[in-house]
Design a protein around this motif. Sequence first.
Motif, PDB file in Angstrom:
ATOM      1  N   ALA A   1       0.827  -1.208   0.000  1.00  0.00           N
ATOM      2  CA  ALA A   1       0.000   0.000   0.000  1.00  0.00           C
ATOM      3  C   ALA A   1       0.859   1.255   0.000  1.00  0.00           C
ATOM      4  CB  ALA A   1      -0.931  -0.007   1.207  1.00  0.00           C
ATOM      5  N   GLU A   2       1.879   1.271   0.832  1.00  0.00           N
ATOM      6  CA  GLU A   2       2.729   2.454   0.928  1.00  0.00           C
ATOM      7  C   GLU A   2       3.559   2.655  -0.335  1.00  0.00           C
ATOM      8  OE1 GLU A   2       4.900   1.824   4.524  1.00  0.00           O
ATOM      9  OE2 GLU A   2       3.229   2.452   5.822  1.00  0.00           O
ATOM     10  N   SER A   3       3.840   1.567  -1.055  1.00  0.00           N
ATOM     11  CA  SER A   3       4.607   1.685  -2.292  1.00  0.00           C
ATOM     12  C   SER A   3       3.773   2.268  -3.423  1.00  0.00           C
ATOM     13  CB  SER A   3       5.155   0.314  -2.706  1.00  0.00           C
ATOM     14  OG  SER A   3       6.095  -0.155  -1.760  1.00  0.00           O
ATOM     15  N   GLY A   4       2.462   2.043  -3.387  1.00  0.00           N
ATOM     16  CA  GLY A   4       1.639   2.639  -4.435  1.00  0.00           C
ATOM     17  C   GLY A   4       0.516   1.781  -4.961  1.00  0.00           C
ATOM     18  N   PHE A   5       0.451   0.510  -4.565  1.00  0.00           N
ATOM     19  CA  PHE A   5      -0.687  -0.306  -4.983  1.00  0.00           C
ATOM     20  C   PHE A   5      -1.957   0.252  -4.353  1.00  0.00           C
ATOM     21  CE2 PHE A   5       2.803  -3.179  -5.862  1.00  0.00           C
ATOM     22  CZ  PHE A   5       2.415  -3.741  -7.072  1.00  0.00           C
ATOM     23  N   ASN A   6      -3.043   0.233  -5.119  1.00  0.00           N
ATOM     24  CA  ASN A   6      -4.295   0.775  -4.584  1.00  0.00           C
ATOM     25  C   ASN A   6      -5.458  -0.208  -4.644  1.00  0.00           C
ATOM     26  OD1 ASN A   6      -4.954   0.938  -7.379  1.00  0.00           O
ATOM     27  ND2 ASN A   6      -4.313   3.094  -7.464  1.00  0.00           N
ATOM     28  N   LEU A   7      -5.241  -1.389  -5.239  1.00  0.00           N
ATOM     29  CA  LEU A   7      -6.319  -2.369  -5.390  1.00  0.00           C
ATOM     30  C   LEU A   7      -5.742  -3.764  -5.202  1.00  0.00           C
ATOM     31  CD1 LEU A   7      -9.331  -2.878  -6.310  1.00  0.00           C
ATOM     32  CD2 LEU A   7      -8.405  -3.119  -8.628  1.00  0.00           C
ATOM     33  N   VAL A   8      -6.388  -4.594  -4.371  1.00  0.00           N
ATOM     34  CA  VAL A   8      -5.928  -5.969  -4.165  1.00  0.00           C
ATOM     35  C   VAL A   8      -7.111  -6.925  -4.252  1.00  0.00           C
ATOM     36  CG1 VAL A   8      -3.948  -5.328  -2.731  1.00  0.00           C
ATOM     37  CG2 VAL A   8      -6.140  -5.840  -1.651  1.00  0.00           C
ATOM     38  N   TYR A   9      -6.796  -8.149  -4.640  1.00  0.00           N
ATOM     39  CA  TYR A   9      -7.807  -9.207  -4.666  1.00  0.00           C
ATOM     40  C   TYR A   9      -8.043  -9.714  -3.252  1.00  0.00           C
ATOM     41  CZ  TYR A   9      -9.718 -13.879  -4.927  1.00  0.00           C
ATOM     42  OH  TYR A   9     -10.490 -14.990  -4.718  1.00  0.00           O
ATOM     43  N   VAL A  10      -9.309  -9.921  -2.900  1.00  0.00           N
ATOM     44  CA  VAL A  10      -9.628 -10.531  -1.611  1.00  0.00           C
ATOM     45  C   VAL A  10     -10.661 -11.625  -1.806  1.00  0.00           C
ATOM     46  CG1 VAL A  10      -9.152  -8.410  -0.318  1.00  0.00           C
ATOM     47  CG2 VAL A  10     -11.503  -8.924  -1.018  1.00  0.00           C
ATOM     48  N   SER A  11     -10.651 -12.585  -0.897  1.00  0.00           N
ATOM     49  CA  SER A  11     -11.694 -13.606  -0.888  1.00  0.00           C
ATOM     50  C   SER A  11     -12.990 -12.975  -0.396  1.00  0.00           C
ATOM     51  CB  SER A  11     -11.285 -14.777   0.006  1.00  0.00           C
ATOM     52  OG  SER A  11     -10.970 -14.314   1.311  1.00  0.00           O
ATOM     53  N   ALA A  12     -14.082 -13.669  -0.625  1.00  0.00           N
ATOM     54  CA  ALA A  12     -15.397 -13.104  -0.327  1.00  0.00           C
ATOM     55  C   ALA A  12     -15.726 -13.236   1.157  1.00  0.00           C
ATOM     56  CB  ALA A  12     -16.462 -13.791  -1.181  1.00  0.00           C
ATOM     57  N   ASN A  13     -15.095 -12.386   1.964  1.00  0.00           N
ATOM     58  CA  ASN A  13     -15.471 -12.328   3.379  1.00  0.00           C
ATOM     59  C   ASN A  13     -15.162 -10.945   3.943  1.00  0.00           C
ATOM     60  OD1 ASN A  13     -12.799 -12.416   5.039  1.00  0.00           O
ATOM     61  ND2 ASN A  13     -12.545 -14.053   3.521  1.00  0.00           N
ATOM     62  N   GLU A  14     -15.931 -10.572   4.947  1.00  0.00           N
ATOM     63  CA  GLU A  14     -15.830  -9.226   5.506  1.00  0.00           C
ATOM     64  C   GLU A  14     -14.482  -8.965   6.157  1.00  0.00           C
ATOM     65  OE1 GLU A  14     -20.260 -10.280   5.589  1.00  0.00           O
ATOM     66  OE2 GLU A  14     -18.341 -11.305   5.939  1.00  0.00           O
ATOM     67  N   ALA A  15     -13.906  -9.989   6.783  1.00  0.00           N
ATOM     68  CA  ALA A  15     -12.630  -9.798   7.465  1.00  0.00           C
ATOM     69  C   ALA A  15     -11.534  -9.396   6.483  1.00  0.00           C
ATOM     70  CB  ALA A  15     -12.239 -11.076   8.210  1.00  0.00           C
ATOM     71  N   ALA A  16     -11.539 -10.011   5.302  1.00  0.00           N
ATOM     72  CA  ALA A  16     -10.540  -9.667   4.290  1.00  0.00           C
ATOM     73  C   ALA A  16     -10.722  -8.226   3.827  1.00  0.00           C
ATOM     74  CB  ALA A  16     -10.641 -10.627   3.111  1.00  0.00           C
ATOM     75  N   LEU A  17     -11.974  -7.813   3.650  1.00  0.00           N
ATOM     76  CA  LEU A  17     -12.240  -6.428   3.255  1.00  0.00           C
ATOM     77  C   LEU A  17     -11.827  -5.452   4.352  1.00  0.00           C
ATOM     78  CD1 LEU A  17     -15.716  -6.975   1.579  1.00  0.00           C
ATOM     79  CD2 LEU A  17     -13.689  -6.093   0.417  1.00  0.00           C
ATOM     80  N   ASP A  18     -12.131  -5.790   5.599  1.00  0.00           N
ATOM     81  CA  ASP A  18     -11.738  -4.923   6.716  1.00  0.00           C
ATOM     82  C   ASP A  18     -10.223  -4.746   6.753  1.00  0.00           C
ATOM     83  OD1 ASP A  18     -14.367  -4.684   7.513  1.00  0.00           O
ATOM     84  OD2 ASP A  18     -14.217  -6.205   9.099  1.00  0.00           O
ATOM     85  N   ARG A  19      -9.527  -5.833   6.503  1.00  0.00           N
ATOM     86  CA  ARG A  19      -8.066  -5.812   6.608  1.00  0.00           C
ATOM     87  C   ARG A  19      -7.440  -4.906   5.550  1.00  0.00           C
ATOM     88  NH1 ARG A  19      -4.168  -9.376   4.552  1.00  0.00           N
ATOM     89  NH2 ARG A  19      -2.222  -9.314   5.748  1.00  0.00           N
ATOM     90  N   VAL A  20      -7.902  -4.992   4.307  1.00  0.00           N
ATOM     91  CA  VAL A  20      -7.310  -4.136   3.277  1.00  0.00           C
ATOM     92  C   VAL A  20      -7.751  -2.684   3.462  1.00  0.00           C
ATOM     93  CG1 VAL A  20      -7.092  -6.034   1.638  1.00  0.00           C
ATOM     94  CG2 VAL A  20      -9.114  -4.590   1.548  1.00  0.00           C
ATOM     95  N   HIS A  21      -8.976  -2.492   3.964  1.00  0.00           N
ATOM     96  CA  HIS A  21      -9.431  -1.124   4.211  1.00  0.00           C
ATOM     97  C   HIS A  21      -8.578  -0.450   5.280  1.00  0.00           C
ATOM     98  CE1 HIS A  21     -12.051   2.306   4.303  1.00  0.00           C
ATOM     99  NE2 HIS A  21     -12.308   2.138   5.579  1.00  0.00           N
ATOM    100  N   ALA A  22      -8.122  -1.229   6.247  1.00  0.00           N
ATOM    101  CA  ALA A  22      -7.266  -0.676   7.293  1.00  0.00           C
ATOM    102  C   ALA A  22      -5.949  -0.151   6.731  1.00  0.00           C
ATOM    103  CB  ALA A  22      -6.992  -1.738   8.360  1.00  0.00           C
ATOM    104  N   GLN A  23      -5.572  -0.646   5.548  1.00  0.00           N
ATOM    105  CA  GLN A  23      -4.347  -0.180   4.891  1.00  0.00           C
ATOM    106  C   GLN A  23      -4.651   0.837   3.790  1.00  0.00           C
ATOM    107  OE1 GLN A  23      -1.487  -0.848   6.058  1.00  0.00           O
ATOM    108  NE2 GLN A  23      -2.037  -2.514   7.462  1.00  0.00           N
ATOM    109  N   ASN A  24      -5.874   1.384   3.801  1.00  0.00           N
ATOM    110  CA  ASN A  24      -6.281   2.377   2.796  1.00  0.00           C
ATOM    111  C   ASN A  24      -6.202   1.833   1.377  1.00  0.00           C
ATOM    112  OD1 ASN A  24      -6.957   4.427   4.577  1.00  0.00           O
ATOM    113  ND2 ASN A  24      -4.867   5.212   4.662  1.00  0.00           N
TER     114      ASN A  24
END
Length: 472
Positions: free
Chosen positions: A59-82
Amino acid sequence: MYGKLTLGSMALGLCGALSAAAATFHIAEDRMAVVDGERVFILGLYENPSDDAVLREAAESGFNLVYVSANEAALDRVHAQNLWAWINAGYAIDLSEKTEEREAALHSMVERFAAHPAMLVWEVPDEALWNCWYNAILWRTGEEPRRLTEKINALEDEDQKRELRGQLAEVRRLQRLALYDEAEPLADALWSALGEYSPRPGYGLADAPARAAKLCEGMIAGYKLLRKIDPDHPVWMNHAPRNQIAQLAMFNQGADIVGCDIYPIPFTPKVGHSDLAERSLAAVGAYTRRMQQAAPGKPVWMVLQGFGWGDIQPERSEAERRELRRPTYEESRFMAYDAIARGARGILYWGTASIEKDSTLWQDLMRLAAELRALQPVLSAHDAPIGIHVEVKETFGSVDRTIHVLPKQVGDKVWLIIVNECPDPLVYVLRGLGAPDGTIYEEIDSGRRVTVDDGAISMGLAAQSVHILRPE
């Protein structure tokens, strides 16, 4: 040099601006992503690293989009990294069968995930069109003849053995002529002659077009339903570097964003990922152009190489795996900008799950992401409405591939993204820049400067490499 760009501070605010509300995403007329009102060049990762520190680094290097599995915890985790995320809808998108069950699955996914602030885009099954053919190729030209050969060789009757070997040879001859509608019934008959049922009767390359047509119709129906119940998140479709334009165009009716994966490193006969005449690094640009031809007016996101072929082929010998090496930094940089110069509105990396996070390739990708992040205001800007004329000075090579230029309008300045797809170094001359004589451009990597003289600039560019020219 890119670290000194004054644009960097503008780019740094991009991911930091993510909010707790669901993101709004639409596609601009020029095919650029617009998220929460901001134009964004997408830089994605087909991996959600399990280590929080690695995810933070991406995230800090510049990636802005990542693949996640279909669950809320995975979404929460990437959202925490903006970060934003995408979810693959899988074959629930195919309404050609199990329609009620799959419609319910789509409704459930939207209800569970669409309102999440990290959720940005849906993906449909990867390489769906190609897999209609690929699995048939594996069976009819690989597994089936191997199994038939074993069974024929085990026969005790020499006359029968000789006869069936001749029939199998005829199957192979017909396959070499692409006469699958003749070869496959003959192969099925061989199973009967052996006193067995074919494990996959009628399945093959002959009926692949019908399978693809059925799947295409079902996926388009699923796409329409998904966009109806979730109008806020576009749908993206990734293809293999295969299939004809007309086939791709049919499937692309079921997506808002399209692209394909292409992994051409190393450039050897053992790597045949591109099946175009162009098989070098410049295959990236060739497939980017091809994807646009198959989906006029839609954004193209290209999937690039984040691994070495030896990393995903453990059955190979150690020597072969070393030969099937990972891309160098220079190769990764060229492939990224080749896609961009040819019109890609996003690039994503596949295969990083197979490499060490302290490896040279991973660090190279982080370095490249940082450069692209600093250039985010340039990459996401409108293409400049000028017609640049490219000349190449005489040289020793055939120059069947040449210089390509993408002008980007950043405020009242026009930046130039220039790639040399030729395997030889070239000296280019650019005219029609719309800049007065005396205008100075700086190449951001080397710091070299060139001045417009008599309406033109000229520089030498190494084989399959990049210039980013910033106007002063």
